[in-house]
Write a protein that holds these residues in place. Structure first.
Motif, PDB file in Angstrom:
ATOM      1  N   GLY A  30       0.790  -1.229   0.000  1.00 16.71           N
ATOM      2  CA  GLY A  30       0.000   0.000   0.000  1.00 16.71           C
ATOM      3  C   GLY A  30       0.823   1.281   0.000  1.00 16.71           C
ATOM      4  N   ARG A  31       2.124   1.149  -0.056  1.00 18.00           N
ATOM      5  CA  ARG A  31       3.007   2.314  -0.091  1.00 18.00           C
ATOM      6  C   ARG A  31       3.412   2.570  -1.535  1.00 18.00           C
ATOM      7  N   TYR A  32       3.200   3.800  -2.017  1.00 18.78           N
ATOM      8  CA  TYR A  32       3.507   4.141  -3.403  1.00 18.78           C
ATOM      9  C   TYR A  32       4.801   4.947  -3.497  1.00 18.78           C
ATOM     10  N   GLU A  33       5.606   4.551  -4.455  1.00 15.52           N
ATOM     11  CA  GLU A  33       6.860   5.259  -4.665  1.00 15.52           C
ATOM     12  C   GLU A  33       6.635   6.731  -4.970  1.00 15.52           C
ATOM     13  N   LYS A  34       5.629   7.044  -5.789  1.00 13.58           N
ATOM     14  CA  LYS A  34       5.402   8.429  -6.201  1.00 13.58           C
ATOM     15  C   LYS A  34       5.235   9.353  -4.998  1.00 13.58           C
ATOM     16  N   ASP A  35       4.638   8.851  -3.913  1.00 12.82           N
ATOM     17  CA  ASP A  35       4.419   9.668  -2.720  1.00 12.82           C
ATOM     18  C   ASP A  35       5.729   9.932  -1.977  1.00 12.82           C
ATOM     19  N   ASP A  36       6.530   8.886  -1.841  1.00 14.66           N
ATOM     20  CA  ASP A  36       7.839   9.052  -1.192  1.00 14.66           C
ATOM     21  C   ASP A  36       8.717   9.997  -2.001  1.00 14.66           C
ATOM     22  N   ASP A  37       8.677   9.837  -3.330  1.00 13.57           N
ATOM     23  CA  ASP A  37       9.490  10.685  -4.206  1.00 13.57           C
ATOM     24  C   ASP A  37       9.147  12.158  -4.025  1.00 13.57           C
TER      25      ASP A  37
END
Length: 236
Positions: free
Chosen positions: A70-77
């Motif tokens: 449920g963790r998206y790379e785009k959000d961390d980026d």
């Protein structure tokens, strides 16, 4: 008396021309600056900077990048890119962003945007992913396969600052080309300035995710410090 008036008139004329020239330059700079990134990215600080750094938050919009529980790379980026921007501006560096919101973008326009505004360097922030083996972890940077000195220096400086700030991080080093060994990633192929893609740990690794969440501010400061340190080596 006549000669003095003529001399005085010449001086006044030159001064007026210089003032008009300065106003023209300031006006043009205003037009350029107001056109930077319609998604609200550039600093509004009116100070004239020596360098412009372009930061790119990978993926976005429909392109979520890597996903893990449920963790998206785009959000961390995006979160890290915004934090690094703030840290750089605190250091007196002007920053433009390819995106500051959750929007979709192709890769080539990101680098072309940096080219358009003659950025001194380009750093794209991502997360890595390894399918089926959570133990794989660490931070790495990708540059053009030509291993140009300036690209390698930029990437190396950032990784060194990260290692100092968060010693628990595994540093996987600087790599060239692409993971499949063919060509270059679009960012590093299109960018006309020193560039690198920073893979800030594996989103598929609980260890890396825990480090990123725990030392988020430390990572942001380290990346900014690495970029800043590199800009100090430039003659602009």
């Amino acid at each position: 008396m006549i000669k003095k008036r003529i001399k005085y008139g010449c001086v006044c004329g030159i001064l007026i021309m210089m003032i008009m020239g300065c106003l023209h330059i300031i006006k043009n700079k205003g037009v350029i600056k107001s056109g930077i990134d319609q998604t609200e990215t550039a600093s509004l600080n009116p100070v004239i900077y020596k360098t412009v750094v372009c930061l790119d938050a990978g993926h976005g919009g429909d392109d979520v990048g890597a996903e893990y529980n449920g963790r998206y790379e785009k959000d961390d980026d995006l979160a890290m890119t915004l934090a690094v921007k703030e840290e750089l501006e605190n250091l007196g560096v002007e920053v433009i962003l390819t995106r500051s919101q959750d929007i979709s973008m192709d890769n080539a326009p990101r680098a072309e945007y940096a080219n358009l505004y003659d950025a001194a360097l380009f750093v794209s922030i991502h997360r890595n992913y390894y399918d089926g083996y959570e133990a794989v972890n660490g931070i790495e940077a990708w540059i053009n396969s030509q291993f140009l000195e300036e690209d390698e220096a930029l990437a190396t400086t950032i990784l060194e600052e990260i290692k100092k700030a968060v010693p628990k991080s595994t540093i996987r080093g600087v790599k060239g080309g692409t993971i499949d060994g063919e060509g270059n990633y679009t960012i590093n192929r299109v960018a006309q300035m020193p560039s690198c893609i920073l893979e800030l740990g594996f989103i598929s690794s609980h260890y890396d995710n825990n480090l990123l969440d725990t030392y988020f501010s430390d990572y942001a400061k380290a990346i900014a410090q690495g970029i800043y340190a590199y800009t100090q080596t430039l003659s602009i």
